[in-house]
Design a protein around this motif. Structure first.
Motif, PDB file in Angstrom:
ATOM      1  N   LYS A 102       0.832  -1.210   0.000  1.00 57.22           N
ATOM      2  CA  LYS A 102       0.000   0.000   0.000  1.00 57.22           C
ATOM      3  C   LYS A 102       0.864   1.256   0.000  1.00 57.22           C
ATOM      4  N   LEU A 103       1.946   1.242   0.786  1.00 59.46           N
ATOM      5  CA  LEU A 103       2.838   2.407   0.827  1.00 59.46           C
ATOM      6  C   LEU A 103       3.543   2.609  -0.509  1.00 59.46           C
ATOM      7  N   GLU A 104       3.923   1.512  -1.162  1.00 57.80           N
ATOM      8  CA  GLU A 104       4.571   1.622  -2.471  1.00 57.80           C
ATOM      9  C   GLU A 104       3.619   2.223  -3.497  1.00 57.80           C
ATOM     10  N   ILE A 105       2.353   1.784  -3.452  1.00 57.87           N
ATOM     11  CA  ILE A 105       1.358   2.334  -4.382  1.00 57.87           C
ATOM     12  C   ILE A 105       1.122   3.819  -4.104  1.00 57.87           C
ATOM     13  N   LEU A 106       1.043   4.170  -2.807  1.00 56.55           N
ATOM     14  CA  LEU A 106       0.841   5.571  -2.438  1.00 56.55           C
ATOM     15  C   LEU A 106       2.019   6.428  -2.911  1.00 56.55           C
ATOM     16  N   ALA A 107       3.241   5.943  -2.697  1.00 58.13           N
ATOM     17  CA  ALA A 107       4.425   6.687  -3.138  1.00 58.13           C
ATOM     18  C   ALA A 107       4.436   6.845  -4.658  1.00 58.13           C
ATOM     19  N   ASP A 108       4.028   5.787  -5.380  1.00 52.13           N
ATOM     20  CA  ASP A 108       3.992   5.860  -6.836  1.00 52.13           C
ATOM     21  C   ASP A 108       2.932   6.863  -7.307  1.00 52.13           C
ATOM     22  N   ASP A 109       1.776   6.871  -6.631  1.00 55.29           N
ATOM     23  CA  ASP A 109       0.726   7.826  -6.999  1.00 55.29           C
ATOM     24  C   ASP A 109       1.186   9.267  -6.769  1.00 55.29           C
ATOM     25  N   LEU A 110       1.898   9.491  -5.661  1.00 61.39           N
ATOM     26  CA  LEU A 110       2.412  10.840  -5.391  1.00 61.39           C
ATOM     27  C   LEU A 110       3.445  11.254  -6.439  1.00 61.39           C
ATOM     28  N   ASP A 111       4.277  10.313  -6.828  1.00 64.09           N
ATOM     29  CA  ASP A 111       5.271  10.596  -7.869  1.00 64.09           C
ATOM     30  C   ASP A 111       4.595  10.898  -9.197  1.00 64.09           C
ATOM     31  N   GLN A 112       3.505  10.169  -9.497  1.00 65.56           N
ATOM     32  CA  GLN A 112       2.784  10.425 -10.745  1.00 65.56           C
ATOM     33  C   GLN A 112       2.121  11.804 -10.722  1.00 65.56           C
ATOM     34  N   CYS A 113       1.619  12.207  -9.560  1.00 62.99           N
ATOM     35  CA  CYS A 113       1.050  13.559  -9.434  1.00 62.99           C
ATOM     36  C   CYS A 113       2.112  14.626  -9.682  1.00 62.99           C
ATOM     37  N   ARG A 114       3.324  14.372  -9.204  1.00 65.63           N
ATOM     38  CA  ARG A 114       4.417  15.320  -9.432  1.00 65.63           C
ATOM     39  C   ARG A 114       4.743  15.459 -10.916  1.00 65.63           C
ATOM     40  N   ARG A 115       4.495  14.398 -11.666  1.00 65.67           N
ATOM     41  CA  ARG A 115       4.793  14.412 -13.100  1.00 65.67           C
ATOM     42  C   ARG A 115       3.595  14.845 -13.946  1.00 65.67           C
ATOM     43  N   ALA A 116       2.548  15.357 -13.314  1.00 67.54           N
ATOM     44  CA  ALA A 116       1.291  15.630 -14.025  1.00 67.54           C
ATOM     45  C   ALA A 116       1.469  16.582 -15.198  1.00 67.54           C
ATOM     46  N   ASN A 117       2.391  17.544 -15.115  1.00 61.87           N
ATOM     47  CA  ASN A 117       2.567  18.540 -16.173  1.00 61.87           C
ATOM     48  C   ASN A 117       3.780  18.234 -17.057  1.00 61.87           C
ATOM     49  N   GLU A 118       4.229  17.001 -17.058  1.00 60.86           N
ATOM     50  CA  GLU A 118       5.412  16.621 -17.836  1.00 60.86           C
ATOM     51  C   GLU A 118       5.035  15.757 -19.030  1.00 60.86           C
ATOM     52  N   LEU A 119       5.801  15.924 -20.118  1.00 60.94           N
ATOM     53  CA  LEU A 119       5.607  15.129 -21.324  1.00 60.94           C
ATOM     54  C   LEU A 119       6.934  14.531 -21.773  1.00 60.94           C
ATOM     55  N   ILE A 120       6.842  13.354 -22.366  1.00 66.22           N
ATOM     56  CA  ILE A 120       7.992  12.752 -23.032  1.00 66.22           C
ATOM     57  C   ILE A 120       7.753  12.895 -24.532  1.00 66.22           C
ATOM     58  N   THR A 202       5.268   6.901 -14.338  1.00 64.91           N
ATOM     59  CA  THR A 202       6.191   6.229 -13.426  1.00 64.91           C
ATOM     60  C   THR A 202       6.491   4.829 -13.966  1.00 64.91           C
ATOM     61  N   ARG A 203       7.480   4.182 -13.377  1.00 67.64           N
ATOM     62  CA  ARG A 203       7.860   2.850 -13.857  1.00 67.64           C
ATOM     63  C   ARG A 203       6.697   1.863 -13.721  1.00 67.64           C
ATOM     64  N   ARG A 204       5.956   1.957 -12.609  1.00 62.15           N
ATOM     65  CA  ARG A 204       4.832   1.028 -12.408  1.00 62.15           C
ATOM     66  C   ARG A 204       3.745   1.253 -13.448  1.00 62.15           C
ATOM     67  N   ASN A 205       3.365   2.518 -13.675  1.00 68.10           N
ATOM     68  CA  ASN A 205       2.317   2.804 -14.653  1.00 68.10           C
ATOM     69  C   ASN A 205       2.779   2.517 -16.078  1.00 68.10           C
ATOM     70  N   ALA A 206       4.061   2.746 -16.349  1.00 67.70           N
ATOM     71  CA  ALA A 206       4.585   2.425 -17.679  1.00 67.70           C
ATOM     72  C   ALA A 206       4.513   0.925 -17.948  1.00 67.70           C
ATOM     73  N   GLU A 207       4.769   0.111 -16.910  1.00 64.73           N
ATOM     74  CA  GLU A 207       4.679  -1.333 -17.058  1.00 64.73           C
ATOM     75  C   GLU A 207       3.222  -1.763 -17.287  1.00 64.73           C
ATOM     76  N   ILE A 208       2.284  -1.116 -16.595  1.00 65.63           N
ATOM     77  CA  ILE A 208       0.868  -1.426 -16.801  1.00 65.63           C
ATOM     78  C   ILE A 208       0.450  -1.077 -18.229  1.00 65.63           C
ATOM     79  N   ALA A 209       0.881   0.094 -18.710  1.00 70.50           N
ATOM     80  CA  ALA A 209       0.537   0.521 -20.073  1.00 70.50           C
ATOM     81  C   ALA A 209       1.135  -0.427 -21.115  1.00 70.50           C
ATOM     82  N   ARG A 210       2.373  -0.873 -20.887  1.00 70.55           N
ATOM     83  CA  ARG A 210       3.015  -1.803 -21.816  1.00 70.55           C
ATOM     84  C   ARG A 210       2.265  -3.134 -21.865  1.00 70.55           C
ATOM     85  N   LYS A 211       1.873  -3.641 -20.686  1.00 74.73           N
ATOM     86  CA  LYS A 211       1.124  -4.895 -20.615  1.00 74.73           C
ATOM     87  C   LYS A 211      -0.236  -4.755 -21.297  1.00 74.73           C
TER      88      LYS A 211
END
Length: 254
Positions: A102-120, A202-211
């Motif tokens: 749960k803490l890992e998911i929470l940390a990943d969600d916070l990191d994704q929020c930090r990247r909200a205005n970023e593009l690759i 984030t790495r977790r969401n990128a893996e979900i998108a790839r799958k």
């Protein structure tokens, strides 16, 4: 170390010696004078001594049986305690793993929020000139395809490592979410250009998108996309669902 069973063991050993001694006496009587074994029979042996020996042996057997049973019961009790402690530890480890996840998911969600205005932005063919910044080069290249941007729209722009070969990949942090949305809405101008605008996942969401893309290719889901850093899939029954974990995606795909 002194043991409370020592007196009992000594008396048991003494009884055993008496039994062995009287057995030799009886053997000597049966064999007669021709036996080569010297007689060890006491001169004052009474007829009731044999019954006493039998009674002592019987009592010894009963005592030993009781002692062994008590020891076995104690061992069984200790085993039950060990098993109970093992189950408690196992449960504690499982609860800890759940909390960590749960803490890992929470940390990943916070990191994704930090990247909200970023593009690759990938696939850019950049030709740097004297004094050109990465942001200026990216804006100029996008303008070639009809995408208008101003330098003030960009907070920072970094060139990501690509091994020095092929098109460049740029990490662009925009001024606000509105600017990012406006830029993404112009992605149709890039059709056929091999330039792609993607959320900085984030790495977790990128893996979900790839799958999810793999499952779409395999025909297990109807479609998938990333919208505002969220992974969306369209199931075979045409329902759209937001995916937050690989387990959820596996369940939907069947």
């Amino acid at each position: 170390m002194y043991s409370s069973t020592e007196p009992f063991r000594c008396s048991a050993f003494a009884a055993y010696r008496r039994t062995l001694k009287h057995s030799l006496i009886l053997t000597d009587k049966r064999s007669g004078p021709a036996s080569s074994t010297p007689s060890m029979a006491p001169k004052n042996l009474k007829p009731g001594d044999l019954d006493e020996i039998k009674s002592s042996i019987l009592k010894l057997e009963v005592s030993l049986t009781g002692l062994i049973q008590n020891q076995n019961q104690e061992i069984v009790r200790e085993l039950h305690l060990i098993r109970a402690e093992k189950e408690k530890l196992k449960q504690a480890v499982e609860e800890r793993d759940v909390r960590i996840k749960k803490l890992e998911i929470l940390a990943d969600d916070l990191d994704q929020c930090r990247r909200a205005n970023e593009l690759i932005i990938s696939g850019l063919q950049l030709t740097p000139g004297p004094g050109d910044t990465v942001a200026q080069l990216a804006i100029a290249k996008l303008k070639e395809f009809g995408i208008n941007m101003e330098p003030l729209d960009i907070r920072c722009c970094l060139l990501l490592p690509s091994g020095g070969r092929g098109p460049a990949t740029v990490l662009m942090k925009l001024a606000d979410h509105k600017t990012k949305t406006a830029l993404l809405n112009q992605h149709r101008h890039l059709k056929g250009s091999k330039i792609f605008l993607n959320d900085n996942l984030t790495r977790r969401n990128a893996e979900i998108a790839r799958k999810a893309r793999q499952l779409k290719k395999a025909g297990k889901i109807a479609n998938t996309c990333v919208s505002d850093c969220r992974i969306l899939v369209k199931t075979q029954d045409m329902k759209i669902k937001a995916i937050t974990s690989l387990d959820q995606l596996t369940t939907i795909a069947g």
